[in-house]
Design an enzyme around this catalytic site. Structure first.
Site, PDB file in Angstrom:
ATOM      1  CD  GLN A   1      -1.877  -0.061  19.784  1.00  0.00           C
ATOM      2  OE1 GLN A   1      -1.850   0.488  20.880  1.00  0.00           O
ATOM      3  NE2 GLN A   1      -2.927   0.028  19.010  1.00  0.00           N
TER       4      GLN A   1
ATOM      5  N   GLY B   1       0.807  -1.226   0.000  1.00  0.00           N
ATOM      6  CA  GLY B   1       0.000   0.000   0.000  1.00  0.00           C
ATOM      7  C   GLY B   1       0.833   1.265   0.000  1.00  0.00           C
TER       8      GLY B   1
ATOM      9  CE1 TYR C   1       4.904  -2.975  12.033  1.00  0.00           C
ATOM     10  CE2 TYR C   1       4.198  -1.292  13.590  1.00  0.00           C
ATOM     11  CZ  TYR C   1       4.424  -1.703  12.279  1.00  0.00           C
ATOM     12  OH  TYR C   1       4.151  -0.846  11.234  1.00  0.00           O
TER      13      TYR C   1
HETATM   14  N1  CAA Z   1      -5.668  -0.929  25.420  1.00  0.00           N
HETATM   15  C1  CAA Z   1      -6.119  -1.543  26.520  1.00  0.00           C
HETATM   16  N2  CAA Z   1      -6.686  -2.757  26.503  1.00  0.00           N
HETATM   17  C2  CAA Z   1      -6.801  -3.376  25.318  1.00  0.00           C
HETATM   18  C3  CAA Z   1      -6.349  -2.797  24.129  1.00  0.00           C
HETATM   19  C4  CAA Z   1      -5.787  -1.516  24.212  1.00  0.00           C
HETATM   20  N3  CAA Z   1      -5.331  -0.871  23.111  1.00  0.00           N
HETATM   21  N4  CAA Z   1      -6.582  -3.651  23.108  1.00  0.00           N
HETATM   22  C5  CAA Z   1      -7.171  -4.733  23.650  1.00  0.00           C
HETATM   23  N5  CAA Z   1      -7.314  -4.562  24.976  1.00  0.00           N
HETATM   24  C6  CAA Z   1      -7.937  -5.482  25.937  1.00  0.00           C
HETATM   25  C7  CAA Z   1      -9.331  -5.902  25.536  1.00  0.00           C
HETATM   26  O1  CAA Z   1     -10.258  -4.910  25.892  1.00  0.00           O
HETATM   27  C8  CAA Z   1      -9.504  -7.189  26.318  1.00  0.00           C
HETATM   28  O2  CAA Z   1      -9.810  -6.867  27.659  1.00  0.00           O
HETATM   29  P1  CAA Z   1     -10.717  -7.847  28.563  1.00  0.00           P
HETATM   30  O3  CAA Z   1     -10.009  -9.161  28.633  1.00  0.00           O
HETATM   31  O4  CAA Z   1     -10.774  -7.128  29.884  1.00  0.00           O
HETATM   32  O5  CAA Z   1     -12.031  -7.916  27.856  1.00  0.00           O
HETATM   33  C9  CAA Z   1      -8.115  -7.767  26.279  1.00  0.00           C
HETATM   34  O6  CAA Z   1      -7.231  -6.704  25.947  1.00  0.00           O
HETATM   35  C10 CAA Z   1      -7.944  -8.838  25.221  1.00  0.00           C
HETATM   36  O7  CAA Z   1      -6.685  -9.336  25.444  1.00  0.00           O
HETATM   37  P2  CAA Z   1      -6.173 -10.625  24.714  1.00  0.00           P
HETATM   38  O8  CAA Z   1      -4.826 -10.939  25.191  1.00  0.00           O
HETATM   39  O9  CAA Z   1      -7.221 -11.706  24.812  1.00  0.00           O
HETATM   40  O10 CAA Z   1      -6.043 -10.122  23.263  1.00  0.00           O
HETATM   41  P3  CAA Z   1      -6.623 -10.676  21.921  1.00  0.00           P
HETATM   42  O11 CAA Z   1      -6.019 -11.980  21.664  1.00  0.00           O
HETATM   43  O12 CAA Z   1      -8.097 -10.524  21.920  1.00  0.00           O
HETATM   44  O13 CAA Z   1      -6.020  -9.652  20.836  1.00  0.00           O
HETATM   45  C11 CAA Z   1      -4.876  -7.750  19.980  1.00  0.00           C
HETATM   46  C12 CAA Z   1      -5.448  -8.459  21.213  1.00  0.00           C
HETATM   47  C13 CAA Z   1      -4.257  -8.733  18.976  1.00  0.00           C
HETATM   48  C14 CAA Z   1      -3.776  -6.853  20.469  1.00  0.00           C
HETATM   49  C15 CAA Z   1      -6.003  -6.983  19.287  1.00  0.00           C
HETATM   50  O14 CAA Z   1      -6.597  -6.126  20.226  1.00  0.00           O
HETATM   51  C16 CAA Z   1      -5.488  -6.127  18.132  1.00  0.00           C
HETATM   52  O15 CAA Z   1      -5.357  -6.589  17.009  1.00  0.00           O
HETATM   53  N6  CAA Z   1      -5.203  -4.851  18.412  1.00  0.00           N
HETATM   54  C17 CAA Z   1      -4.699  -3.929  17.392  1.00  0.00           C
HETATM   55  C18 CAA Z   1      -3.223  -3.736  17.563  1.00  0.00           C
HETATM   56  C19 CAA Z   1      -2.787  -2.691  16.594  1.00  0.00           C
HETATM   57  O16 CAA Z   1      -3.026  -1.503  16.749  1.00  0.00           O
HETATM   58  N7  CAA Z   1      -2.104  -3.121  15.522  1.00  0.00           N
HETATM   59  C20 CAA Z   1      -1.687  -2.203  14.506  1.00  0.00           C
HETATM   60  C21 CAA Z   1      -1.624  -2.935  13.188  1.00  0.00           C
HETATM   61  S1  CAA Z   1      -1.358  -1.830  11.841  1.00  0.00           S
HETATM   62  C22 CAA Z   1       0.218  -1.316  12.070  1.00  0.00           C
HETATM   63  O17 CAA Z   1       0.953  -1.821  12.853  1.00  0.00           O
HETATM   64  C23 CAA Z   1       0.674  -0.156  11.233  1.00  0.00           C
HETATM   65  C24 CAA Z   1       1.252   0.869  12.073  1.00  0.00           C
HETATM   66  O18 CAA Z   1       2.461   0.944  12.177  1.00  0.00           O
HETATM   67  C25 CAA Z   1       0.379   1.873  12.698  1.00  0.00           C
HETATM   68  P1  NAP Z   2       1.567  -3.720   3.043  1.00  0.00           P
HETATM   69  O1  NAP Z   2       0.557  -3.124   2.126  1.00  0.00           O
HETATM   70  O2  NAP Z   2       1.241  -4.976   3.758  1.00  0.00           O
HETATM   71  O3  NAP Z   2       2.927  -3.920   2.208  1.00  0.00           O
HETATM   72  C1  NAP Z   2       4.036  -4.542   2.765  1.00  0.00           C
HETATM   73  C2  NAP Z   2       5.064  -4.770   1.682  1.00  0.00           C
HETATM   74  O4  NAP Z   2       6.228  -5.370   2.275  1.00  0.00           O
HETATM   75  C3  NAP Z   2       4.606  -5.720   0.576  1.00  0.00           C
HETATM   76  O5  NAP Z   2       5.087  -5.284  -0.669  1.00  0.00           O
HETATM   77  C4  NAP Z   2       5.273  -7.025   0.975  1.00  0.00           C
HETATM   78  O6  NAP Z   2       5.528  -7.888  -0.108  1.00  0.00           O
HETATM   79  C5  NAP Z   2       6.591  -6.511   1.521  1.00  0.00           C
HETATM   80  N1  NAP Z   2       7.240  -7.517   2.345  1.00  0.00           N
HETATM   81  C6  NAP Z   2       6.807  -8.058   3.505  1.00  0.00           C
HETATM   82  N2  NAP Z   2       7.672  -8.982   3.945  1.00  0.00           N
HETATM   83  C7  NAP Z   2       8.683  -9.019   3.051  1.00  0.00           C
HETATM   84  C8  NAP Z   2       9.875  -9.777   2.956  1.00  0.00           C
HETATM   85  N3  NAP Z   2      10.224 -10.685   3.875  1.00  0.00           N
HETATM   86  N4  NAP Z   2      10.693  -9.553   1.898  1.00  0.00           N
HETATM   87  C9  NAP Z   2      10.364  -8.660   0.954  1.00  0.00           C
HETATM   88  N5  NAP Z   2       9.250  -7.901   0.975  1.00  0.00           N
HETATM   89  C10 NAP Z   2       8.412  -8.094   2.022  1.00  0.00           C
HETATM   90  O7  NAP Z   2       1.984  -2.708   4.188  1.00  0.00           O
HETATM   91  P2  NAP Z   2       1.985  -1.114   4.226  1.00  0.00           P
HETATM   92  O8  NAP Z   2       0.888  -0.672   5.066  1.00  0.00           O
HETATM   93  O9  NAP Z   2       2.166  -0.560   2.871  1.00  0.00           O
HETATM   94  O10 NAP Z   2       3.328  -0.899   5.073  1.00  0.00           O
HETATM   95  C11 NAP Z   2       4.556  -0.511   4.503  1.00  0.00           C
HETATM   96  C12 NAP Z   2       5.516  -0.140   5.629  1.00  0.00           C
HETATM   97  O11 NAP Z   2       4.973   0.945   6.361  1.00  0.00           O
HETATM   98  C13 NAP Z   2       5.764  -1.272   6.641  1.00  0.00           C
HETATM   99  O12 NAP Z   2       7.099  -1.247   7.059  1.00  0.00           O
HETATM  100  C14 NAP Z   2       4.851  -0.881   7.794  1.00  0.00           C
HETATM  101  O13 NAP Z   2       5.309  -1.415   8.999  1.00  0.00           O
HETATM  102  C15 NAP Z   2       4.963   0.610   7.743  1.00  0.00           C
HETATM  103  N6  NAP Z   2       3.856   1.315   8.378  1.00  0.00           N
HETATM  104  C16 NAP Z   2       2.586   1.103   7.931  1.00  0.00           C
HETATM  105  C17 NAP Z   2       1.552   1.811   8.531  1.00  0.00           C
HETATM  106  C18 NAP Z   2       0.135   1.663   8.122  1.00  0.00           C
HETATM  107  O14 NAP Z   2      -0.720   2.187   8.840  1.00  0.00           O
HETATM  108  N7  NAP Z   2      -0.197   1.013   7.026  1.00  0.00           N
HETATM  109  C19 NAP Z   2       1.833   2.702   9.567  1.00  0.00           C
HETATM  110  C20 NAP Z   2       3.150   2.875   9.985  1.00  0.00           C
HETATM  111  C21 NAP Z   2       4.150   2.181   9.359  1.00  0.00           C
HETATM  112  P3  NAP Z   2       4.709  -9.279  -0.315  1.00  0.00           P
HETATM  113  O15 NAP Z   2       3.575  -8.903  -1.210  1.00  0.00           O
HETATM  114  O16 NAP Z   2       5.724 -10.172  -0.927  1.00  0.00           O
HETATM  115  O17 NAP Z   2       4.252  -9.739   1.032  1.00  0.00           O
END
Ligand code: CAA
Ligand code: NAP
Length: 246
Positions: free
Chosen positions: A146, A14, A152
Site C-alpha cells: 500500500q 476495535g 506496515y
Molecule cells: N496511489 C497513488 N498515488 C497516491 C496514493 C495511492 N494510493 N496515495 C497518495 N498518492 C499520491 C497523491 O495523489 C499525491 O500525488 P501528487 O503529489 O501528484 O499530488 C502524492 O501521493 C502525495 O504524496 P506525499 O508523499 O506528499 O504523501 P502525503 O504525505 O500527502 O501522505 C499518505 C501520503 C500518508 C500515504 C496518505 O496518502 C495516506 O494516509 N494514505 C492511506 C494509506 C493507507 O491506506 N493506510 C491504511 C491505514 S489502515 C490500515 O493499515 C489497516 C489495514 O491493514 C487495512
Molecule cells: P485499534 O482499534 O487501533 O486497536 C489496536 C490495539 O492494539 C489496541 O488495543 C492497542 O492498545 C493495542 N496496541 C498497540 N500497540 C501496542 C503495544 N505496543 N503493546 C500492547 N498493545 C498495543 O486497531 P484495530 O483496527 O482493531 O487493529 C487490530 C489489528 O488488526 C492490528 O494488528 C491491525 O494492524 C490489524 N488490521 C486492522 C485492519 C483495519 O482495517 N482496522 C485491517 C487489517 C488488519 P492501546 O489502547 O494501549 O494503544
C-alpha cells in the site's frame, strides 16, 4: 465445546474487542493486555456490563520482558494459554522517502517483534499439552502493498512467514497456526486515514463498504474450533473482495 484459555493482544481495540466478545460467547476464558490503566479499567467495566469477564494484565508487546510477565500473570490466574491471537498493531503511514527510523521501528516492533515476544512464552505449554490455536492478524496490505505503508506491509507480510514456519514445527503436536488478513475494517485505525483517501479506498471495495470487526471475529471463531484441526499454515483473506487471488 470445551472451554479454553484465550489471550488476545490488543483486545481493547476495535477488532480485538469483537474477538474477545466472540470467544467469550463460545465459553472461552478471555484475557488481554493493557498499557494505560485507567483506559483499561473503563473498558473492562464496559465488558462486565455486557456480562463478559476479561482478565487483564499490564504489558507492552514490544518488550519481550513485559510480554513474558504478562503471559505468566494470565497463566497464574487462568491456567495455560491454549488460544493466542496476535492482534495488537499500529500504523505510522508515510511514503518511504520521508520515513523516519522511528516510524519504521515502531511499526516493525509492534506488529512483528510482538509476535515473537508473546508467542515465545506461550508455545512451550501448548507443545506439552499437545493442543493449541495461534492466529496472526495480518492485513490485506501485507499481501498487496500500500502506498505509504512500506513499514506496515513489511511487518504484516513477515507475520505470515512466521505463521507458515511455526505451523510446520508444531503440526504434529495438535497446534494449528494460521493468519487472517483483514481488509479495511471500520475501527479507529482506519478512521485515522484522511477522509478523502478513505473514500477512494472504500469506493474500490467490491462490496461497497468497509468491514465490521465482528466479521473478523467470526473467522477467529472458525479457526479456533476443535473441528478446524487440519487447517494450519493457511491465510484467510477477509476483505469484501478488495484483493482477490488464489
Ligand atoms: N496511489 C497513488 N498515488 C497516491 C496514493 C495511492 N494510493 N496515495 C497518495 N498518492 C499520491 C497523491 O495523489 C499525491 O500525488 P501528487 O503529489 O501528484 O499530488 C502524492 O501521493 C502525495 O504524496 P506525499 O508523499 O506528499 O504523501 P502525503 O504525505 O500527502 O501522505 C499518505 C501520503 C500518508 C500515504 C496518505 O496518502 C495516506 O494516509 N494514505 C492511506 C494509506 C493507507 O491506506 N493506510 C491504511 C491505514 S489502515 C490500515 O493499515 C489497516 C489495514 O491493514 C487495512
Ligand atoms: P485499534 O482499534 O487501533 O486497536 C489496536 C490495539 O492494539 C489496541 O488495543 C492497542 O492498545 C493495542 N496496541 C498497540 N500497540 C501496542 C503495544 N505496543 N503493546 C500492547 N498493545 C498495543 O486497531 P484495530 O483496527 O482493531 O487493529 C487490530 C489489528 O488488526 C492490528 O494488528 C491491525 O494492524 C490489524 N488490521 C486492522 C485492519 C483495519 O482495517 N482496522 C485491517 C487489517 C488488519 P492501546 O489502547 O494501549 O494503544
Amino acid at each position: 465445546m470445551q472451554s479454553r484459555v484465550a489471550l488476545v493482544t490488543g483486545g481493547t481495540g476495535g477488532i480485538g474487542t469483537s474477538i474477545i466478545k466472540r470467544l467469550a460467547s463460545m465459553g472461552h476464558k478471555v484475557a488481554t493486555n493493557y498499557r494505560d490503566e485507567s483506559r483499561a479499567k473503563a473498558w473492562q467495566e464496559k465488558m462486565k456490563a455486557e456480562g463478559i469477564e476479561v482478565t487483564m494484565a499490564k504489558g507492552d508487546v514490544t518488550s519481550a520482558d513485559e510480554a513474558q510477565a504478562m503471559v505468566r500473570e494470565i497463566e497464574n490466574r487462568l491456567g495455560p494459554i491454549e488460544i493466542l491471537v496476535n492482534n495488537a498493531g499500529i500504523t505510522r503511514d508515510t511514503t518511504f522517502h520521508k520515513m523516519k527510523p522511528e516510524q519504521w521501528n515502531d511499526v516493525i516492533c509492534t506488529n512483528l517483534n510482538s509476535v515473537y515476544n508473546v508467542t515465545r512464552p506461550v508455545i512451550e505449554a501448548m507443545r506439552e499439552r499437545k493442543w493449541g490455536r495461534i492466529i496472526q492478524i495480518s492485513s490485506i496490505n501485507g499481501l498487496k502493498g500500500q502506498y505509504g505503508q512500506a513499514n506496515y506491509a513489511a511487518a504484516k507480510a513477515g507475520m505470515h512467514g512466521f505463521t507458515i514456519s511455526l505451523a510446520r514445527e508444531n503440526a504434529k503436536l495438535g497446534i494449528t497456526v494460521n493468519t487472517i488478513s483483514p481488509g479495511y475494517v471500520a475501527t479507529d485505525m482506519v478512521m485515522a486515514v484522511p477522509e478523502e483517501v478513505r473514500a477512494k479506498i472504500a469506493a474500490d471495495i467490491p462490496t461497497g463498504r468497509l468491514g465490521r470487526p465482528d466479521e473478523i471475529a467470526y473467522a477467529v471463531a472458525f479457526l479456533v474450533d476443535e473441528e478446524a484441526s487440519w487447517i494450519t499454515g493457511s491465510n484467510l483473506d477477509i476483505n469484501g473482495g478488495h484483493h482477490m487471488g488464489w
